[in-house]
Design a protein around this motif. Structure first.
Motif, PDB file in Angstrom:
ATOM      1  N   CYS A   1       4.782   2.128 -19.101  1.00 17.92           N
ATOM      2  CA  CYS A   1       5.976   2.746 -19.658  1.00 17.92           C
ATOM      3  C   CYS A   1       6.787   1.692 -20.407  1.00 17.92           C
ATOM      4  CB  CYS A   1       6.830   3.358 -18.553  1.00 17.92           C
ATOM      5  SG  CYS A   1       5.996   4.705 -17.707  1.00 17.92           S
TER       6      CYS A   1
ATOM      7  N   SER B   1      11.250   6.025 -17.426  1.00 12.34           N
ATOM      8  CA  SER B   1      10.407   6.550 -16.363  1.00 12.34           C
ATOM      9  C   SER B   1       9.257   7.328 -16.977  1.00 12.34           C
ATOM     10  CB  SER B   1      11.219   7.460 -15.446  1.00 12.34           C
ATOM     11  OG  SER B   1      11.518   8.672 -16.120  1.00 12.34           O
TER      12      SER B   1
ATOM     13  N   GLN C   1      12.607   0.443 -19.487  1.00 13.56           N
ATOM     14  CA  GLN C   1      13.011   1.027 -18.215  1.00 13.56           C
ATOM     15  C   GLN C   1      12.747   2.531 -18.148  1.00 13.56           C
ATOM     16  OE1 GLN C   1      14.105  -0.814 -15.618  1.00 13.56           O
ATOM     17  NE2 GLN C   1      13.693  -2.588 -16.897  1.00 13.56           N
TER      18      GLN C   1
END
Length: 135
Positions: A11, A16, A14
């Motif tokens: 990913c 998700s 940060q």
């Protein structure tokens, strides 16, 4: 060409997995809508469209179909095993085609277009090198 992560575990920043997949779904919807609109346009106007433009649109449609398949595989399975292979093939094809084009037409091109085309070729070489390392 949009850069799409090949694996759910990679990913960006940060973000998700849910956020990444939400963007992928949005991109998938956008691609499918563009593909559908173009198909309709071709059906309605193919009799008045230039043959070269039709060839270009069909190539664009094939690219969209590849991207749709790639996004579907990323969302459903978390990976797309054929993505790098297809990307390498496409970049190599574009590199060769553009090199031939430049060989035959660079003396007729304006300086700005020539410079931008050469920069694009360099970017393609970098992309190709990076993708070959990832395979």
């Amino acid at each position: 060409m949009p850069h799409i992560k090949d694996n759910h575990n990679e990913c960006e920043g940060q973000d998700s997995l849910k956020e990444v997949n939400a963007r992928r779904v949005d991109q998938l919807i956008d691609l499918v809508e563009k593909h559908t609109r173009t198909e309709r346009h071709l059906e309605e106007h193919s009799n008045i469209t230039d043959l070269d433009e039709i060839k270009y649109v069909l190539e664009l449609q094939r690219y969209r179909e590849e991207q749709i398949k790639h996004l579907r595989n990323l969302i459903a399975y978390g990976k797309d095993d054929d993505f790098y292979k297809r990307e390498v093939e496409n970049i190599e094809k574009n590199l060769i085609y553009t090199e031939h084009y430049l060989d035959h037409n660079k003396h007729n091109m304006d300086e700005f277009t020539l410079q931008k085309t050469m920069e694009k070729q360099e970017h393609r070489r970098e992309q190709l090198e990076n993708l070959k390392h990832l395979q």
